[in-house]
Scaffold this active site. Structure first.
Site, PDB file in Angstrom:
ATOM      1  CG  ASP A   1       2.909   1.594   3.021  1.00 38.76           C
ATOM      2  OD1 ASP A   1       1.765   1.660   3.508  1.00 38.76           O
ATOM      3  OD2 ASP A   1       3.139   1.125   1.898  1.00 38.76           O
TER       4      ASP A   1
ATOM      5  CG  ASP B   1      -1.637  -1.366   4.023  1.00 35.10           C
ATOM      6  OD1 ASP B   1      -2.531  -0.924   3.270  1.00 35.10           O
ATOM      7  OD2 ASP B   1      -0.444  -1.018   3.935  1.00 35.10           O
TER       8      ASP B   1
END
Length: 164
Positions: A122, A140
């Site tokens: 991330d 995402d």
């Protein structure tokens, strides 16, 4: 090639584009950042960072013993297989197929991370003052936008089916 198969090509291209964009962006961050390094992009709002997420969205179950890696891997593959089947069987209208392709691409990008790194990479961090939204990635984003499109498609079709 039948027109039905060729007309679906755009959805596979979209899913592949999501995977490529996601993996390229993660490669760029992994090549440029140290773990937990942050670079401010928009003051008091947006940073680029590098963090690892062994859990699901928003680090759900990240503190578990490792079983969640396999659980989310199997879940992503199962959901993607269902969505591929749904696209092939024309179970969605165009908007739903676009959403499904985005979910497939995003889920595949995160599956690749789990297989290669053992966790999801991330790097997008949004915040306001002392409130931080959990870091996330391009995959995402594709999953979330795809889910919204799939829900909208479902709502529109429910209304259409009530008219007939």
């Amino acid at each position: 090639m039948s027109s039905s198969v060729s007309s679906k090509t755009r959805y596979w291209v979209l899913a592949l584009a999501a995977i490529v964009l996601d993996q390229w962006s993660k490669w760029a961050v992994l090549s440029s950042f140290q773990y937990r390094e942050r670079v401010n992009v928009i003051p008091s709002f947006f940073d680029l960072t590098l963090v690892y997420n062994p859990g699901a969205a928003f680090s759900f179950l990240a503190d578990q013993g490792g079983w969640q890696k396999y659980f989310f891997l199997v879940l992503a593959v199962a959901v993607s297989a269902y969505l591929v089947r749904a696209i092939l069987r024309d179970e969605f209208a165009a908007l739903g197929k676009i959403g499904a392709a985005m979910i497939i691409g995003g889920a595949s990008g995160n599956v690749i991370d789990r297989l290669i790194h053992g966790h999801v990479v991330d790097f997008l961090l949004f915040y306001w003052q002392n409130w931080f939204y959990p870091a996330f990635n391009i995959a995402d984003s594709f999953i979330c936008v795809g889910a919204v499109l799939a829900v909208l498609d479902n709502i529109v079709h429910r209304k259409d089916s009530k008219k007939t």
